[in-house]
Design an enzyme around this catalytic site. Structure first.
Site, mmCIF file in Angstrom:
data_model
loop_
_atom_site.group_PDB
_atom_site.id
_atom_site.type_symbol
_atom_site.label_atom_id
_atom_site.label_comp_id
_atom_site.label_asym_id
_atom_site.label_seq_id
_atom_site.Cartn_x
_atom_site.Cartn_y
_atom_site.Cartn_z
ATOM 1 C CG ASN A 32 1.899 -9.306 -7.376
ATOM 2 O OD1 ASN A 32 2.123 -10.256 -7.844
ATOM 3 N ND2 ASN A 32 2.340 -7.796 -7.383
ATOM 4 C CG HIS A 119 11.735 -5.664 -5.286
ATOM 5 N ND1 HIS A 119 11.756 -4.235 -5.708
ATOM 6 C CD2 HIS A 119 11.063 -5.985 -5.725
ATOM 7 C CE1 HIS A 119 11.094 -4.169 -6.175
ATOM 8 N NE2 HIS A 119 10.426 -5.696 -6.610
ATOM 9 C CD GLU A 160 12.208 -8.896 -1.035
ATOM 10 O OE1 GLU A 160 11.386 -9.389 -1.611
ATOM 11 O OE2 GLU A 160 14.028 -8.418 -1.689
ATOM 12 C CB SER A 164 8.107 -10.704 -5.269
ATOM 13 O OG SER A 164 10.173 -10.308 -5.687
ATOM 14 C CG ASP A 189 9.982 -5.355 1.122
ATOM 15 O OD1 ASP A 189 8.268 -5.779 0.955
ATOM 16 O OD2 ASP A 189 10.245 -4.356 0.403
ATOM 17 C CG HIS A 192 5.563 -10.291 -2.372
ATOM 18 N ND1 HIS A 192 4.689 -10.640 -3.721
ATOM 19 C CD2 HIS A 192 6.087 -9.133 -2.650
ATOM 20 C CE1 HIS A 192 5.196 -9.749 -4.856
ATOM 21 N NE2 HIS A 192 5.588 -8.993 -4.085
ATOM 22 C CE LYS A 219 4.545 -6.252 -4.713
ATOM 23 N NZ LYS A 219 4.330 -5.177 -4.356
#
Length: 369
Positions: A32, A119, A160, A164, A189, A192, A219
């Protein structure tokens, strides 16, 4: 007891779901480190200098001996960078999600609304509570609104910015509108997305429209740790109610110093995110044009959905033989029937790496249809 454990592990092996640690080999498309900062000399030196100056460890939890001026100065700097009143550092994103979800969903009168593809850390945070869980269709504001209409009491929407395993982007503007309409708190979140997307690579959560957001530094920023951003009132509440913060030894000084330096480097070296997104778009276009299912990916995360565990494992092994390290993603991480390879494009890759992987992947899949 031992025989039962052996049976459970044997069953996982039979299903092709047994997990084992391995070392990356070849060109790494599994990690990541999206901006390629993990090996950046300036960041490494900053961390090393901080370890020498402040010591190897924090010596305790933040509330009991582990706090320092380094923590507080860095949190002030990060909050200013994000444009929020306050910030609070956690050891990792998983710990932060556990803390936030369990802190606010703390009784049976509260409601947690989360995406069906949320997640595990969000769901594990919920498991620590007695609140009511409402899971809405993936990236579907209409379904979220239906569920919000029937809830009374405190409501937390946890989503998110980028998912992911799918690499797609959440409709945050619409979620923010629903949060305002139904008097709910919106928590985003950004694990990513931060460092890669949004103005200046600062992520997609807009302060003022989002109540709380999470940035992880392990990440895109290539270091470790995480940070929650929000108003001083909400951060004070988290300090007093988030068990994963209260009862954890604080992260090490070197990691704290590296966080800030990584953000500074990422902002200065904007070519990294530009290169990553350009190569990811090229890779998606190449494999999608060959009929490969990469879902609705819009980011540096490109799923290659193969369906069955067996097909995915065989393709993963073939690519490994050809010198490409990819992530083999199986249930329960993703829904049954959607086993996949996850390809992460990073600034550390070369264009020829991307082209060679695409060509190898296409040839394999077309020859096994």
């Amino acid at each position: 007891m031992q025989s039962n454990i052996e049976k459970l592990l044997a069953e996982k092996q039979k299903q092709g779901l047994f997990r084992a640690l391995s070392l990356p080999a070849g060109i790494d498309f599994a990690n990541n480190d999206y901006l390629g900062l993990a090996d950046h000399f300036e960041i490494k030196k900053t961390a090393a200098d901080a370890y020498i100056k402040y010591g190897a460890g924090s010596k305790g939890s933040r509330l009991l001996g582990g706090n320092s001026k380094l923590f507080e100065d860095t949190e002030k700097w990060l909050a200013n960078w994000k444009g929020t009143e306050a910030a609070l550092i956690f050891n990792c994103g998983y710990s932060a999600n556990l803390g936030v979800i369990s802190a606010f969903c703390n009784d049976s009168k509260t409601h947690l609304f989360c995406d069906r593809l949320s997640h595990a850390s969000i769901l594990d945070g919920y498991a620590m509570t007695s609140s009511k869980l409402h899971r809405f269709k993936h990236n579907c504001p209409k379904d979220l609104e239906k569920k919000l209409q029937s809830a009374e009491g405190f409501k937390l929407i946890a989503v998110e910015a980028v998912y992911s395993m799918d690499g797609d982007i959440a409709p945050l503007e619409e979620y923010a509108g629903l949060a305002e309409k139904y008097n709910a708190m919106l928590y985003v979140d950004e694990a990513h997305s931060d460092g890669i997307l949004g103005p200046g690579g600062k992520g997609l959560a807009v302060p003022g429209k989002v109540h709380l957001s999470l940035t992880t530094f392990g990440k895109a920023y290539g270091t470790m740790g995480a940070c929650i951003f929000g108003s001083k009132l909400l951060i004070d509440y988290i300090v007093n109610h988030a068990r994963s913060f209260i009862y954890s030894t604080a992260i090490s000084p070197g990691a704290i110093a590296a966080m800030q330096k990584a953000v500074e480097v990422a902002a200065r070296e904007s070519f990294r995110r530009e290169k990553t997104l350009k190569m990811a778009a090229s890779f998606r276009q190449r494999i999608a044009g060959a009929g490969i299912n990469c879902l609705q990916s819009q980011t540096q995360i490109v799923p290659v959905v193969l369906g069955t565990v067996e097909k995915t494992q065989k393709c993963h092994a073939f690519l490994a033989e050809k010198g490409f390290c990819t992530a083999c993603i199986r249930p329960p991480t993703v829904p049954n029937g959607t086993a996949r390879l996850r390809i992460n494009i990073t600034a550390a890759h070369k264009e020829e790496d991307i082209e060679n992987l695409a060509e190898t992947l296409i040839l394999y899949i077309q020859s096994h249809e």
